[in-house]
Design a protein around this motif. Structure first.
Motif, PDB file in Angstrom:
ATOM      1  N   ASN A 115       0.810  -1.221   0.000  1.00 22.98           N
ATOM      2  CA  ASN A 115       0.000   0.000   0.000  1.00 22.98           C
ATOM      3  C   ASN A 115       0.844   1.271   0.000  1.00 22.98           C
ATOM      4  OD1 ASN A 115      -2.474  -1.412  -0.020  1.00 22.98           O
ATOM      5  ND2 ASN A 115      -2.371  -1.680   2.192  1.00 22.98           N
ATOM      6  N   ALA A 116       1.992   1.208  -0.665  1.00 23.02           N
ATOM      7  CA  ALA A 116       2.834   2.394  -0.797  1.00 23.02           C
ATOM      8  C   ALA A 116       2.063   3.492  -1.516  1.00 23.02           C
ATOM      9  CB  ALA A 116       4.108   2.047  -1.563  1.00 23.02           C
ATOM     10  N   ILE A 117       2.303   4.717  -1.083  1.00 15.35           N
ATOM     11  CA  ILE A 117       1.562   5.861  -1.614  1.00 15.35           C
ATOM     12  C   ILE A 117       2.217   6.327  -2.911  1.00 15.35           C
ATOM     13  CG2 ILE A 117       0.831   8.231  -1.160  1.00 15.35           C
ATOM     14  CD1 ILE A 117       0.780   7.499   1.822  1.00 15.35           C
ATOM     15  N   GLY A 160       4.551   3.550   3.299  1.00 11.98           N
ATOM     16  CA  GLY A 160       5.079   4.882   3.062  1.00 11.98           C
ATOM     17  C   GLY A 160       5.043   5.255   1.598  1.00 11.98           C
ATOM     18  N   LEU A 161       5.858   6.235   1.242  1.00 15.40           N
ATOM     19  CA  LEU A 161       5.891   6.706  -0.137  1.00 15.40           C
ATOM     20  C   LEU A 161       6.491   5.638  -1.040  1.00 15.40           C
ATOM     21  CD1 LEU A 161       5.185   9.378  -1.647  1.00 15.40           C
ATOM     22  CD2 LEU A 161       7.614   9.945  -1.506  1.00 15.40           C
ATOM     23  N   ASP A 162       5.891   5.450  -2.202  1.00 11.59           N
ATOM     24  CA  ASP A 162       6.396   4.487  -3.179  1.00 11.59           C
ATOM     25  C   ASP A 162       7.839   4.858  -3.535  1.00 11.59           C
ATOM     26  OD1 ASP A 162       6.920   2.882  -5.439  1.00 11.59           O
ATOM     27  OD2 ASP A 162       4.793   2.824  -5.941  1.00 11.59           O
ATOM     28  N   CYS A 198       1.971   1.427   9.890  1.00  9.42           N
ATOM     29  CA  CYS A 198       1.830   2.680   9.149  1.00  9.42           C
ATOM     30  C   CYS A 198       3.188   3.383   9.183  1.00  9.42           C
ATOM     31  CB  CYS A 198       0.747   3.537   9.795  1.00  9.42           C
ATOM     32  SG  CYS A 198       0.495   5.152   9.020  1.00  9.42           S
ATOM     33  N   LEU A 199       3.807   3.538   8.031  1.00  7.99           N
ATOM     34  CA  LEU A 199       5.172   4.046   7.964  1.00  7.99           C
ATOM     35  C   LEU A 199       5.253   5.311   7.119  1.00  7.99           C
ATOM     36  CD1 LEU A 199       5.568   1.069   8.907  1.00  7.99           C
ATOM     37  CD2 LEU A 199       7.614   0.995   7.459  1.00  7.99           C
TER      38      LEU A 199
END
Length: 260
Positions: free
Chosen positions: A19-21, A57-59, A103-104
């Motif tokens: 679920n990387a953003i 976290g961020l992709d 949640c990172l």
């Protein structure tokens, strides 16, 4: 993104990427917050996800794409997240994040911009950016420090340490921790309670709280007075007072004495 009963829900489902953003997720979140602001039928936004992580976290591919950019170009890219999270804070309706699992990074930064942070007892929170020789630059320093103070901000953002859900509750990072087996139901119940609250007062309360957090005590009290000056004359307040009086009369009897 889906909506029902006044609740707008965004569910992140990139389980192959934990679920990387990604830019696509960011675009969906922009659509959601704009819809929340524009549609009077939508009362609350809830952000959820599926799988082993709430988000990792961020992709990392997004970070790789920024390599070699100029300073202005890098800051422009950052602004997409900065402005999104600023909009989360600015919209006069509640936004709830429901972290069912770890949640990172950017997920923590997103959570910090939400009004309510709910966690399952399987969640943990971490800002690992320092391990990549950068800092969490989309609110992971500024919002975190305001929320939990420099003591715990250094633990998370400077040392890159994690906190489990119960420690997150203790330091003020989250509002509530629910058992994983009950998490979805407990989140739904909380969100439903928000939809039952008077919308105008809810929005004014959000504005007043955020303004008061950044001003001196005397000005903060004036903010309260100004807020209620409008709300006390509103139809919603009058209707709720009248309903309270009707219920009270039924309990006490129409003559003001308790019925036997």
């Amino acid at each position: 993104m889906s909506g029902s009963g006044g609740v707008l829900t965004v569910t992140i489902d990139r389980q192959d990427k934990l679920n990387a953003i990604s830019p696509e997720v960011t675009a969906v979140l922009w659509d959601a917050v704009r819809s929340l602001a524009a549609d009077p039928e939508q009362r609350v936004l809830v952000i959820r996800s599926l799988g082993r992580y709430f988000t990792a976290g961020l992709d990392i591919e997004t970070l790789s794409a920024q390599r070699g950019q100029s300073g202005p170009a890098t800051r422009h890219t950052y602004r997409e997240h900065h402005l999104l999270y600023d909009e989360f804070e600015a919209v006069e309706k509640p936004i709830v994040i429901a972290a069912h699992a770890p949640c990172l990074g950017a997920g923590v930064e997103m959570a910090l911009s939400c009004d309510f942070r709910l966690a399952s007892d399987a969640a943990r929170f971490q800002l690992p950016e320092i391990n990549l020789a950068v800092v969490p630059g989309s609110g992971g320093i500024s919002r975190l420090t305001r929320l939990v103070g420099p003591h715990w901000a250094k633990w998370l953002a400077m040392a890159g340490q994690s906190v489990d859900a119960h420690d997150a509750l203790q330091i003020g990072l989250v509002h509530a921790v629910y058992p994983a087996s009950e998490f979805d139901a407990r989140v739904d119940a909380f969100v439903d309670s928000l939809t039952q609250l008077p919308g105008e007062a809810l929005g004014v309360a959000k504005l007043a709280i955020d303004m008061s957090a950044n001003t001196d005590p005397a000005t903060a009290r004036n903010i309260e007075r100004i807020a209620n000056t409008t709300l006390l004359q509103g139809d919603e307040h009058h209707a709720r007072v009248a309903e309270f009086q009707r219920k009270s009369a039924r309990r006490m009897g129409t003559d003001g004495n308790r019925t036997s």
